[in-house]
Design a protein around this motif. Structure first.
Motif, PDB file in Angstrom:
ATOM      1  N   ARG A  12       8.376  -0.481  -8.497  1.00  0.00           N
ATOM      2  CA  ARG A  12       8.818   0.918  -8.438  1.00  0.00           C
ATOM      3  C   ARG A  12       8.873   1.541  -9.838  1.00  0.00           C
ATOM      4  O   ARG A  12       8.482   2.695 -10.029  1.00  0.00           O
ATOM      5  N   SER A  17       5.499   3.895  -4.947  1.00  0.00           N
ATOM      6  CA  SER A  17       6.419   4.671  -4.117  1.00  0.00           C
ATOM      7  C   SER A  17       7.349   3.726  -3.363  1.00  0.00           C
ATOM      8  O   SER A  17       8.535   3.998  -3.230  1.00  0.00           O
ATOM      9  N   GLU A  18       6.769   2.632  -2.871  1.00  0.00           N
ATOM     10  CA  GLU A  18       7.542   1.610  -2.163  1.00  0.00           C
ATOM     11  C   GLU A  18       6.905   0.254  -2.408  1.00  0.00           C
ATOM     12  O   GLU A  18       5.716   0.162  -2.711  1.00  0.00           O
ATOM     13  N   ILE A  76       1.386   3.625  -3.164  1.00  0.00           N
ATOM     14  CA  ILE A  76       1.603   4.851  -3.914  1.00  0.00           C
ATOM     15  C   ILE A  76       1.241   5.993  -2.969  1.00  0.00           C
ATOM     16  O   ILE A  76       0.122   6.039  -2.445  1.00  0.00           O
ATOM     17  N   ASP A  77       2.191   6.879  -2.729  1.00  0.00           N
ATOM     18  CA  ASP A  77       1.964   8.038  -1.879  1.00  0.00           C
ATOM     19  C   ASP A  77       1.506   9.200  -2.747  1.00  0.00           C
ATOM     20  O   ASP A  77       2.099   9.472  -3.792  1.00  0.00           O
ATOM     21  N   TRP A 168       5.919   0.572   7.174  1.00  0.00           N
ATOM     22  CA  TRP A 168       5.472   1.823   6.587  1.00  0.00           C
ATOM     23  C   TRP A 168       4.485   2.519   7.503  1.00  0.00           C
ATOM     24  O   TRP A 168       3.733   1.874   8.236  1.00  0.00           O
ATOM     25  N   ASN A 186      -1.948   7.370   1.270  1.00  0.00           N
ATOM     26  CA  ASN A 186      -1.458   6.202   0.545  1.00  0.00           C
ATOM     27  C   ASN A 186      -2.629   5.425  -0.044  1.00  0.00           C
ATOM     28  O   ASN A 186      -3.691   5.353   0.540  1.00  0.00           O
TER      29      ASN A 186
END
Length: 194
Positions: A12, A17-18, A76-77, A168, A186
């Motif tokens: 992160r 993003s997650e 990564i969004d 997700w 994504n």
């Protein structure tokens, strides 16, 4: 804090993003997915050391999973319109940098066999101004070994399945979709660890 928690936190901090921990059993490797690099032929097929046919493919990845039973999956969004713009190179560069950063952090923690994989051809991301991948030349070395990582596609990694395992939602938007300017998309990477 556990080592895996530290790696998730590192992901992160590096720009993911997650991030989530997955096991080798969660990672589905599908030969037909890797075949898509060849047929229909990807425009980057054969042009980089990190893409088919210069990678070990699904068989080699399955052997790695036997040695490295856990992984850090990260995404990564980004706005979908960015992936189809001149800014996409920066997004994929960040993706490779996050993957290599997690790999480096894992190695520093004692996971010396950590191996990172990312999306996209490293040649298009890091060496597009060069005619050829230097690493493919006789005795050639990669121009960007600190960041360039093999493409997940060439190993048949089922990314959709990994997104499901992580809980997700996978956002995939076609280039000519009507609502591309309002949608998120994504990109993701995977770092195998022991």
């Amino acid at each position: 804090m556990s080592e895996l928690s530290v790696l998730l936190q590192s992901a992160r901090k590096l720009g993911a993003s997650e991030a989530a921990v997955v096991t080798a059993a969660d990672i589905v490797v599908d030969d037909s997915l890797a075949e898509r690099c060849r047929e229909p032929r990807c425009e980057d097929y054969g042009l980089a050391k990190s893409c088919p046919p210069h990678v070990g493919g699904p068989a080699a990845f399955r052997r790695l999973l036997e040695l490295l039973p856990r992984a850090i999956l990260f995404k990564i969004d980004v706005p979908a319109e960015v992936l189809y713009s001149s800014e996409s190179r920066e997004v994929f560069q960040l993706l490779h940098e996050v993957a290599s950063g997690i790999e480096r952090a894992a190695a520093e923690m004692g996971f010396s066999g950590a191996r990172a994989f990312a999306g996209g051809s490293c040649r298009k991301i890091f060496c597009r101004e060069h005619r050829e991948c230097q690493a493919l030349g006789e005795g050639g070395a990669c121009r960007h070994p600190q960041h360039a990582r093999p493409s997940m596609s060439g190993f048949g990694i089922d990314v959709a399945r990994l997104f499901t395992v992580a809980g997700w939602e996978m956002n995939w938007v076609a280039r000519h979709s009507k609502d591309i300017s309002t949608r998120m998309a994504n990109v993701c990477g995977l770092v195998l660890i022991g």
